[in-house]
Design a protein around this motif. Structure first.
Motif, PDB file in Angstrom:
ATOM      1  N   PRO A 101     -18.510 -46.474  -1.376  1.00 54.86           N
ATOM      2  CA  PRO A 101     -19.065 -47.923  -1.776  1.00 54.86           C
ATOM      3  C   PRO A 101     -18.632 -49.180  -2.491  1.00 54.86           C
ATOM      4  O   PRO A 101     -17.535 -49.322  -2.127  1.00 54.86           O
ATOM      5  N   ALA A 102     -19.431 -50.274  -1.803  1.00 55.32           N
ATOM      6  CA  ALA A 102     -19.094 -51.539  -2.429  1.00 55.32           C
ATOM      7  C   ALA A 102     -18.571 -51.699  -3.225  1.00 55.32           C
ATOM      8  O   ALA A 102     -19.439 -51.374  -4.726  1.00 55.32           O
ATOM      9  N   GLN A 103     -18.161 -52.575  -3.807  1.00 59.17           N
ATOM     10  CA  GLN A 103     -17.833 -53.386  -4.966  1.00 59.17           C
ATOM     11  C   GLN A 103     -19.724 -53.183  -6.245  1.00 59.17           C
ATOM     12  O   GLN A 103     -20.273 -53.906  -5.172  1.00 59.17           O
ATOM     13  N   ALA A 104     -19.514 -52.883  -6.785  1.00 54.43           N
ATOM     14  CA  ALA A 104     -20.898 -52.809  -8.214  1.00 54.43           C
ATOM     15  C   ALA A 104     -21.856 -54.035  -8.294  1.00 54.43           C
ATOM     16  O   ALA A 104     -20.606 -55.100  -8.969  1.00 54.43           O
ATOM     17  N   SER A 105     -22.707 -54.317  -8.213  1.00 54.28           N
ATOM     18  CA  SER A 105     -23.821 -55.578  -8.492  1.00 54.28           C
ATOM     19  C   SER A 105     -24.576 -55.369  -8.740  1.00 54.28           C
ATOM     20  O   SER A 105     -25.082 -54.011  -8.655  1.00 54.28           O
ATOM     21  N   SER A 106     -25.315 -56.629  -8.607  1.00 50.32           N
ATOM     22  CA  SER A 106     -26.825 -56.179  -8.786  1.00 50.32           C
ATOM     23  C   SER A 106     -27.953 -56.778  -7.165  1.00 50.32           C
ATOM     24  O   SER A 106     -28.499 -56.082  -7.210  1.00 50.32           O
ATOM     25  N   LEU A 107     -26.752 -56.497  -6.719  1.00 49.73           N
ATOM     26  CA  LEU A 107     -27.540 -56.878  -5.540  1.00 49.73           C
ATOM     27  C   LEU A 107     -27.808 -54.974  -4.664  1.00 49.73           C
ATOM     28  O   LEU A 107     -28.606 -54.866  -3.936  1.00 49.73           O
ATOM     29  N   THR A 108     -27.248 -54.127  -5.350  1.00 52.69           N
ATOM     30  CA  THR A 108     -27.823 -52.471  -5.083  1.00 52.69           C
ATOM     31  C   THR A 108     -28.314 -52.010  -5.844  1.00 52.69           C
ATOM     32  O   THR A 108     -27.610 -52.102  -7.443  1.00 52.69           O
ATOM     33  N   PRO A 116     -13.859 -59.805  -2.078  1.00 51.42           N
ATOM     34  CA  PRO A 116     -14.128 -59.163  -0.962  1.00 51.42           C
ATOM     35  C   PRO A 116     -14.845 -57.986  -0.442  1.00 51.42           C
ATOM     36  O   PRO A 116     -15.162 -57.985   0.813  1.00 51.42           O
ATOM     37  N   ASN A 117     -15.314 -56.936  -1.540  1.00 48.75           N
ATOM     38  CA  ASN A 117     -15.983 -56.162  -0.196  1.00 48.75           C
ATOM     39  C   ASN A 117     -17.421 -55.898  -2.039  1.00 48.75           C
ATOM     40  O   ASN A 117     -17.719 -54.616  -1.669  1.00 48.75           O
ATOM     41  N   SER A 118     -17.573 -57.454  -2.036  1.00 49.48           N
ATOM     42  CA  SER A 118     -19.141 -57.369  -2.469  1.00 49.48           C
ATOM     43  C   SER A 118     -20.654 -57.306  -1.837  1.00 49.48           C
ATOM     44  O   SER A 118     -21.257 -56.816  -2.169  1.00 49.48           O
ATOM     45  N   LEU A 119     -20.069 -57.577  -0.460  1.00 47.97           N
ATOM     46  CA  LEU A 119     -21.011 -58.215   1.018  1.00 47.97           C
ATOM     47  C   LEU A 119     -21.250 -57.166   2.074  1.00 47.97           C
ATOM     48  O   LEU A 119     -21.284 -58.028   2.947  1.00 47.97           O
ATOM     49  N   ARG A 120     -20.814 -55.739   1.791  1.00 46.53           N
ATOM     50  CA  ARG A 120     -21.117 -55.367   3.455  1.00 46.53           C
ATOM     51  C   ARG A 120     -22.369 -55.414   3.863  1.00 46.53           C
ATOM     52  O   ARG A 120     -23.071 -54.691   3.397  1.00 46.53           O
ATOM     53  N   THR A 121     -22.734 -56.074   5.325  1.00 44.40           N
ATOM     54  CA  THR A 121     -23.953 -55.867   5.532  1.00 44.40           C
ATOM     55  C   THR A 121     -24.169 -55.015   6.952  1.00 44.40           C
ATOM     56  O   THR A 121     -23.545 -55.035   7.874  1.00 44.40           O
ATOM     57  N   MET A 136     -23.892 -52.514  13.727  1.00 39.88           N
ATOM     58  CA  MET A 136     -22.519 -53.867  12.686  1.00 39.88           C
ATOM     59  C   MET A 136     -22.520 -53.344  11.391  1.00 39.88           C
ATOM     60  O   MET A 136     -23.342 -53.769  10.435  1.00 39.88           O
ATOM     61  N   LEU A 137     -21.536 -52.774  10.562  1.00 38.96           N
ATOM     62  CA  LEU A 137     -20.932 -52.829   9.135  1.00 38.96           C
ATOM     63  C   LEU A 137     -20.169 -53.863   8.157  1.00 38.96           C
ATOM     64  O   LEU A 137     -18.831 -53.205   8.052  1.00 38.96           O
ATOM     65  N   LEU A 171     -30.184 -38.791   0.039  1.00 36.99           N
ATOM     66  CA  LEU A 171     -28.588 -39.396  -0.968  1.00 36.99           C
ATOM     67  C   LEU A 171     -28.492 -40.565  -0.833  1.00 36.99           C
ATOM     68  O   LEU A 171     -28.771 -41.302  -0.892  1.00 36.99           O
ATOM     69  N   PRO A 172     -28.078 -40.580  -2.380  1.00 39.03           N
ATOM     70  CA  PRO A 172     -27.986 -42.134  -3.111  1.00 39.03           C
ATOM     71  C   PRO A 172     -27.070 -42.328  -2.144  1.00 39.03           C
ATOM     72  O   PRO A 172     -25.571 -42.385  -1.331  1.00 39.03           O
ATOM     73  N   GLN A 173     -27.400 -44.204  -1.613  1.00 38.52           N
ATOM     74  CA  GLN A 173     -26.447 -44.990  -1.079  1.00 38.52           C
ATOM     75  C   GLN A 173     -25.811 -46.496  -1.339  1.00 38.52           C
ATOM     76  O   GLN A 173     -26.229 -46.846  -2.363  1.00 38.52           O
ATOM     77  N   ARG A 174     -24.930 -46.475  -1.457  1.00 31.94           N
ATOM     78  CA  ARG A 174     -23.431 -47.650  -1.992  1.00 31.94           C
ATOM     79  C   ARG A 174     -23.303 -48.125  -0.980  1.00 31.94           C
ATOM     80  O   ARG A 174     -21.923 -48.637  -1.334  1.00 31.94           O
TER      81      ARG A 174
END
Length: 466
Positions: A217-224, A279-284, A306-307, A365-368
């Motif tokens: 999981p990426a850092q929880a934020s309002s982006l997801t 650092p793990n807020s924006l996996r793209t 790529m991720l 499935l939930p994607q995080r």
């Protein structure tokens, strides 16, 4: 009849997984006026009729016994696909982008050929717009660019055949010489086996990286989070010469600069929302073309992914650019592209029912792990014309799905680089802040590139390669 590949059909499954998403991609062209609608329609009819995919529809099979296939629509009616709209005054970008968002948020009718074309009037100075919308199962960004070119007066000359993937595919082909020398054939067999082993090892490492990126999981934020059925659309536009100057100064690629600017824009958004970038807020999700030169005009999807984590936590723009360059370089060498391509190729060899059910389950499935999408498409090098009218601006439109609340498409057109941003309406009221943040980021990098080249006495500094 032509069947959809597993990747093509996957876009249908992903759309079915969430009733709030529409997996269509688009392009918005703003043209010089005046608009002669009566003269335009027969021209569009002729050019659209010359593209077989635009007059074909999907035929599906019960229980997914076979992949969907393209079949001719014997009752094709152009009026079902060409729509007309007018902007309320003042007809500026705000009004135009609202119409774009309204069109893109609605799903295409699967009982018809999967595309629409909107003619939009009411722009300032007599200008008008052409909004082209096609389902992602029809084409990826490069293929869609070629389709758009077919609507223009002359076939669009694009950079698509010069992209790195196409060159690498060409370089990767080795044809043995016609010789009876046994030593030559032994040497060729050795090199082939070594290359295959190396490629397999790299693909395995890449598969592990992709799996980790999707599961961690990426850092929880309002982006997801969940998306609604409404969208917002915005654009950022920068001179291509400015981007090229930054590339030359810091020895990076255009894609590096574009992704660094997007990272800066997301940093602006997060901080404006009172959230701390980590650092793990924006996996793209960064799609990578696997399209070779000989497939440049094929209407389908040929991409891998790529991720990388984009360094949204870094405050310094130059250091952020360097980090983006290093991370993309690492991702390119990690085998993620190869793993994605191998996975798709292997899936095509399996019974379609198995792959369809698997994709359907996974997309529900939930994607995080992934936060946003950033895709770069090389666009036309020359200015386009439709019925003698110059295309003043050309803007890309990506989709969003799978709990990604924003998506950014990057398109080069003539002397401009344009970022098209689609976002969930309720979750991203600050989409314009993201667009302006991208433009400011390029301006800051351009200023830094000029400083890096200039000594106090006016001489030129040599920039150390990254």
């Amino acid at each position: 009849m032509e069947h959809l590949s597993t990747l093509d059909a996957g876009f249908l499954e992903a759309e079915d997984s969430d009733p709030h998403v529409s997996l269509a991609i688009g392009a918005l062209a703003v043209l010089q006026g005046p608009l002669d609608y009566d003269a335009l329609m027969p021209v569009l009819a002729e050019r659209i009729g010359a593209m077989p995919r635009f007059t074909q529809m999907l035929r599906t099979w019960p229980l997914d016994l076979s992949a969907p296939e393209w079949v001719d629509d014997h009752h094709f009616d152009l009026s079902h696909h060409i729509r007309r709209a007018a902007l309320p005054r003042p007809g500026d970008d705000r009004e135009l982008f609202r119409v774009v968002a309204d069109v893109m948020e609605r799903r295409l009718d699967r009982h018809q050929p999967l595309w629409e074309c909107w003619i939009i009037e009411g722009l300032p100075d007599g200008q008008w717009a052409l909004l082209t919308k096609i389902h992602h199962c029809m084409a990826d960004g490069i293929a869609a660019t070629h389709l758009l070119g077919q609507l223009c007066d002359d076939p669009a000359d694009t950079w698509a055949t010069n992209i790195r993937a196409a060159r690498q595919c060409a370089r990767g082909l080795r044809f043995p010489k016609l010789t009876v020398n046994p030593l030559y054939w032994i040497n060729e067999a050795w090199h082939t086996s070594v290359a295959a082993t190396r490629a397999a090892t790299q693909a395995v490492h890449g598969a592990v990286g992709l799996a980790g990126g999707l599961l961690r999981p990426a850092q929880a934020s309002s982006l997801t989070g969940p998306v609604t059925s409404m969208r917002r659309y915005a654009t950022a536009q920068v001179p291509l010469d400015d981007v090229t100057a930054v590339c030359d100064a810091f020895d990076v690629t255009l894609n590096d600069v574009a992704l660094a600017a997007i990272t800066d824009g997301f940093r602006t958004v997060l901080m404006g929302r009172g959230e701390r970038p980590t650092p793990n807020s924006l996996r793209t999700l960064v799609p990578v073309s696997m399209r070779s030169n000989d497939a440049a005009h094929k209407t389908d999807n040929r991409v891998s992914v790529m991720l990388p984590y984009l360094p949204v936590e870094e405050p310094d723009p130059v250091e952020r650019l360097r980090l983006v360059h290093r991370r993309l370089t690492k991702a390119k060498g990690s085998g993620q592209r190869q793993a994605g391509n191998v996975f798709v190729s292997a899936a095509n060899a399996l019974p379609f029912a198995l792959t369809a059910w698997t994709v359907r389950m996974l997309t529900r499935l939930p994607q995080r792990g992934v936060v946003t999408l950033a895709t770069n498409v090389p666009g036309p090098r020359q200015r386009l014309r439709i019925m003698g009218r110059d295309v003043v601006r050309l803007m890309p439109i990506p989709p969003i799905a799978l709990q990604l609340r924003t998506g950014v498409a990057i398109l080069s057109y003539a002397d401009q680089l344009t970022f098209g941003i689609i976002a969930d309406y309720d979750a991203t009221p600050d989409v314009d802040d993201l667009a302006r943040g991208i433009e400011r980021a390029v301006s800051r990098l351009l200023a830094a590139s000029r400083v890096s080249r200039r000594c106090t006495d006016g001489s030129i500094l040599s920039v150390v390669p990254l």
